[in-house]
Write a protein that holds these residues in place. Structure first.
Motif, PDB file in Angstrom:
ATOM      1  N   SER A  49       0.950  -1.128  -0.241  1.00  0.00           N
ATOM      2  CA  SER A  49       0.548  -0.056   0.167  1.00  0.00           C
ATOM      3  C   SER A  49       1.027   1.505  -0.384  1.00  0.00           C
ATOM      4  CB  SER A  49      -1.116  -0.238   0.996  1.00  0.00           C
ATOM      5  OG  SER A  49      -0.727  -0.145   2.536  1.00  0.00           O
ATOM      6  N   ILE A  50       2.465   1.025  -0.270  1.00  0.00           N
ATOM      7  CA  ILE A  50       2.614   2.436   0.189  1.00  0.00           C
ATOM      8  C   ILE A  50       2.623   2.822  -1.712  1.00  0.00           C
ATOM      9  CG2 ILE A  50       3.764   1.307   1.768  1.00  0.00           C
ATOM     10  CD1 ILE A  50       6.533   1.136   0.204  1.00  0.00           C
ATOM     11  N   PRO A  51       3.214   4.436  -1.763  1.00  0.00           N
ATOM     12  CA  PRO A  51       4.003   4.868  -3.089  1.00  0.00           C
ATOM     13  C   PRO A  51       4.927   3.836  -3.685  1.00  0.00           C
ATOM     14  CG  PRO A  51       3.056   6.438  -1.694  1.00  0.00           C
ATOM     15  CD  PRO A  51       3.023   5.010  -0.476  1.00  0.00           C
ATOM     16  N   SER A  52       5.031   4.341  -4.963  1.00  0.00           N
ATOM     17  CA  SER A  52       6.222   3.815  -5.838  1.00  0.00           C
ATOM     18  C   SER A  52       7.186   4.314  -5.797  1.00  0.00           C
ATOM     19  CB  SER A  52       6.358   3.699  -6.777  1.00  0.00           C
ATOM     20  OG  SER A  52       5.711   4.983  -8.028  1.00  0.00           O
ATOM     21  N   SER A  53       7.393   5.521  -4.998  1.00  0.00           N
ATOM     22  CA  SER A  53       8.426   6.949  -5.102  1.00  0.00           C
ATOM     23  C   SER A  53       8.924   6.364  -3.468  1.00  0.00           C
ATOM     24  CB  SER A  53       8.087   8.362  -5.252  1.00  0.00           C
ATOM     25  OG  SER A  53       6.929   8.960  -4.464  1.00  0.00           O
ATOM     26  N   TYR A  54       7.770   5.723  -2.105  1.00  0.00           N
ATOM     27  CA  TYR A  54       8.670   5.722  -1.355  1.00  0.00           C
ATOM     28  C   TYR A  54       9.068   4.290  -1.234  1.00  0.00           C
ATOM     29  CZ  TYR A  54       8.832   5.189   3.713  1.00  0.00           C
ATOM     30  OH  TYR A  54       8.733   4.611   5.245  1.00  0.00           O
ATOM     31  N   ARG A  55       8.715   3.638  -1.339  1.00  0.00           N
ATOM     32  CA  ARG A  55       8.699   1.997  -2.190  1.00  0.00           C
ATOM     33  C   ARG A  55      10.874   2.711  -2.630  1.00  0.00           C
ATOM     34  NH1 ARG A  55      10.184  -2.038  -5.403  1.00  0.00           N
ATOM     35  NH2 ARG A  55      10.457  -4.046  -4.155  1.00  0.00           N
ATOM     36  N   GLU A  56      10.581   3.468  -3.745  1.00  0.00           N
ATOM     37  CA  GLU A  56      12.331   3.065  -3.824  1.00  0.00           C
ATOM     38  C   GLU A  56      12.647   4.154  -3.057  1.00  0.00           C
ATOM     39  OE1 GLU A  56      12.882   2.445  -7.319  1.00  0.00           O
ATOM     40  OE2 GLU A  56      11.333   1.618  -7.333  1.00  0.00           O
ATOM     41  N   GLN A  57      12.618   5.340  -2.587  1.00  0.00           N
ATOM     42  CA  GLN A  57      13.423   5.354  -1.048  1.00  0.00           C
ATOM     43  C   GLN A  57      13.647   4.307  -0.333  1.00  0.00           C
ATOM     44  OE1 GLN A  57      14.930   8.819  -0.889  1.00  0.00           O
ATOM     45  NE2 GLN A  57      15.886   7.377   0.596  1.00  0.00           N
ATOM     46  N   LEU A  58      13.069   3.380   0.015  1.00  0.00           N
ATOM     47  CA  LEU A  58      12.918   2.354   1.088  1.00  0.00           C
ATOM     48  C   LEU A  58      13.993   1.022   0.893  1.00  0.00           C
ATOM     49  CD1 LEU A  58       9.613   1.322   2.513  1.00  0.00           C
ATOM     50  CD2 LEU A  58      10.666   2.364   3.672  1.00  0.00           C
ATOM     51  N   LEU A  59      13.815   1.623  -0.853  1.00  0.00           N
ATOM     52  CA  LEU A  59      15.357   0.184  -1.337  1.00  0.00           C
ATOM     53  C   LEU A  59      16.811   0.983  -1.041  1.00  0.00           C
ATOM     54  CD1 LEU A  59      13.674  -0.964  -4.555  1.00  0.00           C
ATOM     55  CD2 LEU A  59      13.870  -2.018  -2.681  1.00  0.00           C
ATOM     56  N   VAL A  60      16.752   2.490  -1.242  1.00  0.00           N
ATOM     57  CA  VAL A  60      18.101   3.076  -1.090  1.00  0.00           C
ATOM     58  C   VAL A  60      18.128   3.007   0.062  1.00  0.00           C
ATOM     59  CG1 VAL A  60      19.154   5.060  -1.304  1.00  0.00           C
ATOM     60  CG2 VAL A  60      17.652   4.480  -3.224  1.00  0.00           C
TER      61      VAL A  60
END
Length: 123
Positions: A49-60
């Motif tokens: 349920s998280i936005p893709s931009s936030y998911r990208e930050q979690l990956l980083v």
């Protein structure tokens, strides 16, 4: 949502009960330490349920964390399951993992886990 670690308990031939929450937590941390950042991030209970931009930050963030451990502690050679404890009221299982670093230091961490539709996720 991506791949999540799911094990469904079907009839086992031995009497030993498998600790599915602990196995899932270990799989997420093994993945994190070997470069499977997406699998690790998808292992959080709210990852769908998280936005893709936030998911990208979690990956980083996951990648930076693993890199920091590699630089400071020569990486993690092994992730061991120490045990787990389930809270019957909250339905959260605290999994205790031992991170065995390459410089021979060990650190025990607690990973809160929650089960949803037969799949264990990090809380």
């Amino acid at each position: 949502m991506g791949a999540a670690f799911g094990i469904i308990a079907m009839g086992c031939s031995d009497n030993k009960e498998r600790d599915f929450a602990a196995e899932a937590a270990k799989a997420y941390y093994d993945s994190l330490m070997t470069g499977g950042y997406g699998y690790y991030v998808d292992g959080f209970s709210n990852s769908d349920s998280i936005p893709s931009s936030y998911r990208e930050q979690l990956l980083v963030n996951a990648k930076q964390y693993a890199h920091k451990i590699k630089e400071a502690r020569q990486g993690v050679g092994e992730v061991r399951i120490v045990g787990s404890r389930r809270d019957s009221l909250t339905k959260i299982t605290d999994v205790f993992l031992m991170l065995c670093f390459g410089d021979s230091v060990n650190e025990e961490i607690v990973v809160p886990m929650v089960e949803r539709d037969g799949i264990w996720y990090m809380k």
